[in-house]
Design an enzyme around this catalytic site. Structure first.
Site, PDB file in Angstrom:
ATOM      1  N   GLU A  66     -34.283  78.567 -54.160  1.00 23.69           N
ATOM      2  CA  GLU A  66     -33.592  78.312 -55.414  1.00 23.69           C
ATOM      3  C   GLU A  66     -32.116  78.309 -55.111  1.00 23.69           C
ATOM      4  O   GLU A  66     -31.610  79.239 -54.486  1.00 23.69           O
ATOM      5  CB  GLU A  66     -33.903  79.389 -56.451  1.00 23.69           C
ATOM      6  CG  GLU A  66     -33.431  79.041 -57.862  1.00 23.69           C
ATOM      7  CD  GLU A  66     -31.923  79.066 -58.034  1.00 23.69           C
ATOM      8  OE1 GLU A  66     -31.404  78.212 -58.765  1.00 23.69           O
ATOM      9  OE2 GLU A  66     -31.254  79.913 -57.426  1.00 23.69           O
ATOM     10  N   CYS A 110     -30.737  82.663 -63.455  1.00 22.46           N
ATOM     11  CA  CYS A 110     -31.798  82.164 -62.590  1.00 22.46           C
ATOM     12  C   CYS A 110     -33.054  81.848 -63.377  1.00 22.46           C
ATOM     13  O   CYS A 110     -33.545  82.680 -64.129  1.00 22.46           O
ATOM     14  CB  CYS A 110     -32.127  83.180 -61.501  1.00 22.46           C
ATOM     15  SG  CYS A 110     -33.319  82.493 -60.346  1.00 22.46           S
ATOM     16  N   CYS A 155     -36.175  83.585 -60.741  1.00 23.76           N
ATOM     17  CA  CYS A 155     -36.372  85.010 -61.098  1.00 23.76           C
ATOM     18  C   CYS A 155     -36.042  85.105 -62.578  1.00 23.76           C
ATOM     19  O   CYS A 155     -35.137  85.852 -62.962  1.00 23.76           O
ATOM     20  CB  CYS A 155     -35.444  85.970 -60.365  1.00 23.76           C
ATOM     21  SG  CYS A 155     -34.830  85.452 -58.794  1.00 23.76           S
ATOM     22  N   HIS A 204     -32.815  89.084 -65.494  1.00 18.57           N
ATOM     23  CA  HIS A 204     -31.423  89.306 -65.883  1.00 18.57           C
ATOM     24  C   HIS A 204     -31.316  89.691 -67.349  1.00 18.57           C
ATOM     25  O   HIS A 204     -30.492  90.538 -67.714  1.00 18.57           O
ATOM     26  CB  HIS A 204     -30.567  88.079 -65.568  1.00 18.57           C
ATOM     27  CG  HIS A 204     -30.332  87.898 -64.102  1.00 18.57           C
ATOM     28  ND1 HIS A 204     -29.474  88.685 -63.393  1.00 18.57           N
ATOM     29  CD2 HIS A 204     -30.879  87.046 -63.205  1.00 18.57           C
ATOM     30  CE1 HIS A 204     -29.481  88.326 -62.116  1.00 18.57           C
ATOM     31  NE2 HIS A 204     -30.336  87.336 -61.984  1.00 18.57           N
ATOM     32  N   ARG A 257     -36.794  89.193 -55.838  1.00 17.62           N
ATOM     33  CA  ARG A 257     -36.064  89.055 -54.583  1.00 17.62           C
ATOM     34  C   ARG A 257     -35.248  90.278 -54.202  1.00 17.62           C
ATOM     35  O   ARG A 257     -34.592  90.268 -53.169  1.00 17.62           O
ATOM     36  CB  ARG A 257     -35.175  87.820 -54.651  1.00 17.62           C
ATOM     37  CG  ARG A 257     -35.984  86.567 -54.588  1.00 17.62           C
ATOM     38  CD  ARG A 257     -35.305  85.344 -55.142  1.00 17.62           C
ATOM     39  NE  ARG A 257     -36.257  84.250 -55.140  1.00 17.62           N
ATOM     40  CZ  ARG A 257     -37.188  84.062 -56.065  1.00 17.62           C
ATOM     41  NH1 ARG A 257     -37.280  84.889 -57.090  1.00 17.62           N
ATOM     42  NH2 ARG A 257     -38.040  83.065 -55.978  1.00 17.62           N
ATOM     43  N   SER A 299     -29.550  88.165 -53.866  1.00 14.88           N
ATOM     44  CA  SER A 299     -29.183  87.235 -52.807  1.00 14.88           C
ATOM     45  C   SER A 299     -27.765  87.434 -52.300  1.00 14.88           C
ATOM     46  O   SER A 299     -27.426  86.956 -51.222  1.00 14.88           O
ATOM     47  CB  SER A 299     -29.420  85.782 -53.232  1.00 14.88           C
ATOM     48  OG  SER A 299     -30.817  85.544 -53.233  1.00 14.88           O
ATOM     49  N   CYS A 342     -32.362  82.855 -53.183  1.00 13.65           N
ATOM     50  CA  CYS A 342     -32.194  82.296 -54.516  1.00 13.65           C
ATOM     51  C   CYS A 342     -30.829  81.614 -54.578  1.00 13.65           C
ATOM     52  O   CYS A 342     -29.950  82.002 -55.318  1.00 13.65           O
ATOM     53  CB  CYS A 342     -32.326  83.407 -55.551  1.00 13.65           C
ATOM     54  SG  CYS A 342     -33.410  82.958 -56.897  1.00 13.65           S
ATOM     55  N   CYS A 399     -29.146  75.540 -49.787  1.00 12.61           N
ATOM     56  CA  CYS A 399     -28.328  75.253 -48.580  1.00 12.61           C
ATOM     57  C   CYS A 399     -28.836  74.108 -47.679  1.00 12.61           C
ATOM     58  O   CYS A 399     -29.745  73.420 -48.024  1.00 12.61           O
ATOM     59  CB  CYS A 399     -28.127  76.517 -47.757  1.00 12.61           C
ATOM     60  SG  CYS A 399     -29.622  77.368 -47.328  1.00 12.61           S
TER      61      CYS A 399
END
Lengths: 371, 860
Positions: free
Chosen positions: B330, B377, B380, B384, B772, B795, B839, B842
């Site tokens: 993610e 996110c 996940c 939050h 995570r 992350s 999360c 790249c």
């Protein structure tokens, strides 16, 4: 060009009955305003033509992709294998790095003017887009080079449609929706936070059957899904929540009829609609909980009682514990009328605002006050 | 009009001595309460209805599925019985379900050979493999010897092979040789493999007479470093009648590769069996492409033999690898690696997206924080909102009702049960699986292999899965599997195992839809549920028997998948890739703990809170959040000291991307100046070390079944296993929590919300666990508005950059020493990165050390 036809989708081999699939297609047909008899055509379209698709993830939380993963009818496994040639989607694709980028660029070049581009997330534009990069390129430059080559652009979710959360004030990254950045005429907005996957599949079905974009409203949304307000379609499962700052009257979408995950939606769990399909809703609709929300909620939900259910509790949150008995004594038989009047209920009765302070359901007939 | 009865299946298999279930509902609303009766209409009386013989559907619940469970008595016969069950009822169209008894497969511990017959060319060799059918209690030595027959056939290599508890599922090779003999009859011999405690297995080897003998190279492939050379040897397979000259020449491919010695080799009747050397050289060239050439060995009267030589770029062993975008994660993430001697020497992790949510929150109503931070996110999701609500409740000093706590645990538990299987199959799976090899699998063999690997998993039509894969490949458009590095040497599953995991990949895609429904029932939707608010939860009306039963039905289905498919899949990976139990590990671990089972934290947390330093499982240290700082030295932020999150600042300042200066939008969180790994492994290690019973039992079970030790948990494999282990434990706990909730509700305890008012000023902290890893929210309220809001997310702990002292982040450190066989396809790097379940998004490219050029690396 690879063969465009695939008969991979055999619902029965997947454990989905043909009938269930046709039923789903019938629901799509009805949503799109087609005759129910078009279900067969939609089923054929979903199982034969495989359009080339690239999916761009910009400034986002990946919730829209997750929402697509929850699709039922054709579930995501069928969408990936059978409905679309999904050549680029960073969250699920096997390739990474330059081998991934290569697939994006090859699809855009080889199928220029033919492919569908789905965009998730807003585009950071401040400081020439430095706040978001992929493969060393800014998201802004990727958007500018890839998206204009698409036949149709689907902005899936509120961020790509209108900017969404990253664009909320003070919008530190200059985030904007796709339309605002590129101003193209072939963009279909499917907002929502998250958007309902049914609306994406239906839009694709419409394209595959009719070869064109669905009818759009002034905000670029398909009218089959966003033609009515949430309030107009709401069954008010636990009473109307307008008194709790529910935005159902000014929000367009089919949440009450399509629901999410085949199970529920915000109002069904007794949370007010926050208006997530509307442009700028993070600023325009905030604060989402009005000043009385916390005390109102406690009294509204009998099951949610913070205190033993006694009449004084209704007044206490706002006026202190002694108010009820003194007013009750003072007003006598006119108590209920006076209460309505003092709380400006007469003008609000038609909209239910405020009833929930004293009644078990907003505007409900069952009176808990012993007058 | 009669109503149809809808069943989840028309036929099902019932294991002998076990149960199997299907579900039933009505197709449309009945006019009154209607009962469906399930009875055996015909067939084997061993199969019975164990529960659900009579199902009542009302006008309100007719669309809700009810479960019928069939059982098969354990009988002595070896016949798989079959019975037809009739479903009927007043006003209903009768339908039926066919149940088939599946004989319990009792696999005796045996040795299995890859073939039963083998042809061995005279003067040459041929291979077969041997493997155990069941795990050994201790190391087992398998001996292979000729039992009878022609003595010119013999075991050349592998007469004795040792299997451990770790590698027993991995076939080992045995080589048979046929000597050159004078006779012209093709001999035969029986070879038997035997081992103590295992049934023996035999094969018949046949000598194949060679008319001409053969040219025998020492290897069919050869790597030649650019600017250097490499050698192989050649001999003849049998004595020639006269001298033979073998010519070695390039017949196709890259002209940079040439024979520099041994282009012509002469063999006599005396020295035919002595290997002679051929030297190949690769010219140093300007291109960055690894060339390849075919060299053909030919001689009059002999069949030509090819040797494929591959030019290996010097960058393959030293240089910079950059991955951007890293996919199957993610978000947006980039990795740059310095490779030296074929191993990672340094790594830099860059988060390449900044959204500014903390800045957006400032000045808003605190009550809006949960609903806004939830959008941090969508993978996940929920956590939050949950953490934010708790931070504000902490600021208000508010205790929420028990039911609200349980509902929140159930929503978060559903998140874990959704997220972890999706990670293993959809995000991590392609690091271990080669889809192309699944195409060559024998589906019937896959059925047998699946019975051993995952004996309780539902039957899968592997032929259909394979047909579907083939159709995808034949269409010429691989969709999301495009540009996979098919055939990579690091992929070690057998074709059948690849097919099994691909089939499970598809099953997991279907299953996750159901896992998400759990969250939707209590949260309104998934992702981004909406029922958690400051003060409790809103979903009181949905806390009824119908909805909770639906939740439980989905939970049971997901739990079965975790136990019967997901965990066996992880064990398969552990068995095939044992070296990954020693690669990619880290030393320090932080877990905030999660799932409060009482109002007291951290004492009441189901997964405990704690810290492990230096891989020391004998000590679990307490967590003190005052020791947490976030360093911004190497991020694109305004310079300043490392600050505790209660006084943290988020002031983005973009400069160029330079790994020697600033290279990430992530801050670098530290605990007592140490980098800490967070996530499933941290939680499981802390729980294991603290003696948490559920986790300890699951970990011990996993270690025992794979032959690994607790030390092996500090690894890529340990991380991947921990994820599956906690999924199982959380699923079991959820069943307990929902029972408590039901008891509360039925005893009239229905409160789900506590009243409060937001103060003028206040500070709050909440510690939680996202799938995570450790997640903290810190809020500072001023004038009843959000003053400062800081989030330290998993992350940033795992993927954060270096700090002011030069200490690298956990993933940056874990990658050091990881081998990279082929820098063009750094599968190994992705295995480590994905094991952390990033999360953020790249990518990878390669900067060659010598030239400084940056080339794009092909990454799966």
């Amino acid at each position: 060009m690879p063969p465009r036809t695939s008969r991979l989708f055999d619902p029965e081999a997947r454990g989905i009955s043909r009938r269930a699939f046709l039923k789903y297609c019938g629901a799509v047909a009805v949503a799109l305003g087609m005759e129910a008899s078009m279900a067969g055509s939609i089923a054929r379209a979903l199982t034969s033509a495989k359009p080339q698709v690239v999916w761009l993830n910009f400034s986002e939380c990946t919730g829209c992709s997750e929402s697509l993963l929850r699709s039922e009818g054709p579930n995501v496994e069928s969408i990936i294998f059978d409905v679309l040639n999904l050549n680029y989607h960073e969250t699920i694709m096997a390739a990474a790095g330059a081998r991934a980028t290569e697939l994006l660029e090859a699809t855009a070049a080889q199928y220029a003017g033919q492919f569908i581009c789905v965009v998730e997330g807003s585009i950071p534009t401040a400081q020439n887009g430095v706040f978001g990069t992929i493969g060393g390129k800014t998201m802004l430059s990727i958007a500018q080079s890839i998206i204009p080559k698409a036949k149709y652009v689907i902005s899936f979710g509120t961020c790509s449609s209108y900017g969404g959360l990253a664009a909320a004030a003070p919008n530190p990254t200059g985030a904007k929706g796709v339309s605002a950045v590129l101003g193209l005429s072939n963009i279909i907005n499917i907002p929502g936070c998250p958007p309902n996957p049914f609306n994406l599949v239906s839009t694709l079905a419409n394209y595959l059957v009719a070869g064109q974009m669905p009818a759009l409203d002034s905000k670029g949304r398909p009218t089959f899904a966003y033609g009515q307000t949430v309030h107009a379609q709401c069954t008010k499962p636990y009473g109307c929540l307008e008194g709790y700052n529910c935005k159902g009257k000014t929000t367009y979408g089919n949440c009450p009829t399509q629901k999410f995950n085949g199970e529920s939606w915000c109002v069904q769990v007794e949370h007010q609609c926050i208006g997530c399909t509307e442009p700028n809703f993070w600023d325009a609709n905030a604060p989402f909980y009005n000043t009385m929300w916390a005390s109102m909620f406690a009294t509204y939900r009998k099951d949610a009682q913070a205190h033993p259910l006694n009449n004084a509790a209704f007044c206490t949150p706002c006026h202190g514990s002694s108010t009820y008995s003194s007013r009750k004594q003072q007003y006598g038989s006119t108590f209920a009328t006076r209460m309505h009047s003092e709380h400006e209920m007469t003008s609000r009765l038609n909209t239910n605002v405020g009833c929930a302070n004293c009644h078990t359901a907003p505007g409900g007939t069952k009176i808990e006050i012993d007058d | 009009m009669a109503i149809n009865i809808v069943t989840s299946t028309k036929s099902l298999s019932v294991p002998e001595g076990g149960n199997a279930s299907f579900t039933v509902r009505l197709a449309s609303r009945p006019s009154r309460t209607t009962t469906v009766s399930v009875t055996r209409a015909s067939g084997d009386s061993d199969i019975r209805v164990a529960s659900g013989a009579s199902l009542s559907f009302t006008r309100d619940n007719w669309y809700r599925t009810k479960t019928v469970t069939l059982s098969a008595a354990a009988d002595s016969d070896k016949v798989a019985g079959q019975a037809v069950f009739s479903l009927s009822g007043s006003g209903l169209n009768r339908t039926s379900v066919t149940a088939k008894e599946v004989e319990k497969i009792t696999t005796p511990a045996a040795l299995k050979l890859s073939v039963t017959t083998l042809q061995v060319p005279e003067g040459g060799t041929a291979n077969f493999t041997v493997v155990l059918s069941a795990a050994p209690a201790a190391n087992v030595t398998v001996n292979v010897a000729r039992a009878s027959g022609d003595s010119s056939l013999s075991v050349a290599q592998g007469a004795s092979r040792t299997f451990t508890q770790t590698n027993w599922m991995t076939p080992q090779t045995v080589t048979l040789a046929a000597a050159n003999d004078a006779d012209s009859t093709a001999g035969q011999a029986v070879f038997t493999a035997s081992a103590s405690g295992y049934a023996s297995a035999s094969l018949t080897a046949s000598e194949v007479e060679s008319a001409l003998g053969a040219i025998v190279p020492s290897s069919a492939t050869l790597d030649v470093p650019e600017g250097g050379h490499a050698t192989f040897t050649v001999r003849l397979g049998q004595a020639p009648s006269a001298g033979v000259t073998v010519a070695v020449a390039r017949t196709s491919g890259d002209a940079d590769l040439n024979v520099t010695a041994g282009a012509s080799l002469t063999f006599t009747t005396a020295n035919w069996n002595t290997p002679q050397t051929v030297t190949l050289a690769a010219t140093a060239d300007a291109d960055a492409l690894a060339g390849q050439s075919v060299f053909t060995l030919s001689a009059a009267g002999f069949a030509p033999v090819n040797v494929t030589a591959k030019e290996v770029e010097p960058g393959a062993t030293s240089g910079r690898v950059v991955i951007d975008p890293v996919t199957r994660i993610e978000g947006h993430l980039r990795f740059e690696l310095e490779v030296s001697g074929g191993k990672v020497a340094k790594a830099w992790s860059s988060v390449t997206l900044y959204r500014g949510i903390e800045q957006i929150l400032a000045g808003r109503s605190p009550l809006d924080a949960p609903i806004m931070t939830q959008r941090l996110c969508g993978v996940c999701t929920y956590i939050h909102a949950h953490c934010s609500a708790r931070a504000i409740e902490d600021a208000v000093n508010l205790a929420i009702p028990d039911n609200a706590r349980i509902v929140r645990n159930l929503i978060l538990g559903a998140q874990f049960l959704h997220d972890h299987p999706v990670h293993f199959y959809q995000l991590h799976g392609l690091d271990w699986v080669d889809i192309s090899k699944a195409l060559t699998a024998a589906p019937a063999e896959a059925v047998l292999a699946a019975r051993i690997l995952a004996p309780n998993a539902p039957a899968i039509d592997y032929a259909a899965v394979q047909t579907r894969l083939k159709a995808l490949v034949d269409s010429g458009n691989l969709g999301p599997f495009g540009n996979s590095p098919f055939g990579h040497s690091a992929m070690r599953l057998t074709p059948e195992e690849n097919l099994i995991v691909v089939a499970h990949y598809l099953e997991a895609l279907k299953l996750q839809v159901k896992a998400a429904k759990m969250m939707a029932i209590l949260g309104g939707k998934n992702p981004h549920p909406q029922s958690t608010v400051v003060g409790g939860v809103t979903c009181g009306g949905e806390l009824n028997a119908t909805r909770l039963n639906a939740f439980k039905a989905y939970l049971d289905e997901v739990k079965a998948f975790v136990a019967d498919v997901y965990l066996p899949g992880v064990r398969l990976v552990a068995g095939r890739y044992p070296e990954w139990a020693e690669l990619g590990g880290f030393d320090n671990f932080l877990a905030y703990g999660e799932f409060p089972e009482t109002a007291t934290e951290p004492a009441g947390l189901f997964l405990p809170r704690g810290i492990i330093l230096g891989r020391d499982l004998s000590r679990v240290l307490p967590v003190d959040t005052a020791r947490i700082t976030e360093d911004v030295t190497r991020g694109w932020y305004a310079a300043g000291p490392a600050l505790n999150p209660t006084v943290g600042k988020t002031q983005p300042v973009w400069s160029s991307h330079d790994v020697d200066q600033h290279y990430s939008w992530s801050k670098a969180p530290r605990y007592d100046a140490q980098a800490m790994e967070v996530g499933p492994l941290a939680r499981v290690l802390v729980a294991y070390a603290a003696g948490q019973r559920d986790i300890k039992a699951e970990v011990d079970d996993f270690l025992e079944s794979t032959g690994l030790t607790a030390d092996h948990l500090f690894s890529t494999l340990g991380r991947t296993a921990a994820r599956a282990i906690e999924t199982k434990a959380i699923g079991e706990a959820m069943s307990r929590w929902i029972t408590t909730l039901e008891q509360n509700l039925s005893s009239g305890k229905r409160q789900i919300f506590s009243s409060y008012s937001i103060p003028q000023t206040g500070t709050g902290e909440a510690l939680n666990e996202a799938p995570r890893g450790a997640l903290g929210h810190w809020i500072n309220i001023g004038s009843s508005k959000i003053g400062n809001y800081q989030m330290v997310v998993p992350s940033t702990w795992n993927f954060g950059p270096r700090d002011a002292s030069g200490v690298a982040g956990p993933v940056e450190q874990a990658l050091i020493g990881v081998p990279v066989a082929d820098p063009q396809n750094p599968v190994e790097i992705l295995r480590v990165i994905h094991s952390f379940d990033p999360c953020v998004a790249c990518g990878v490219h390669l900067i060659e050390k010598e030239t400084g050029r940056e080339t794009h690396v092909k990454v799966i």
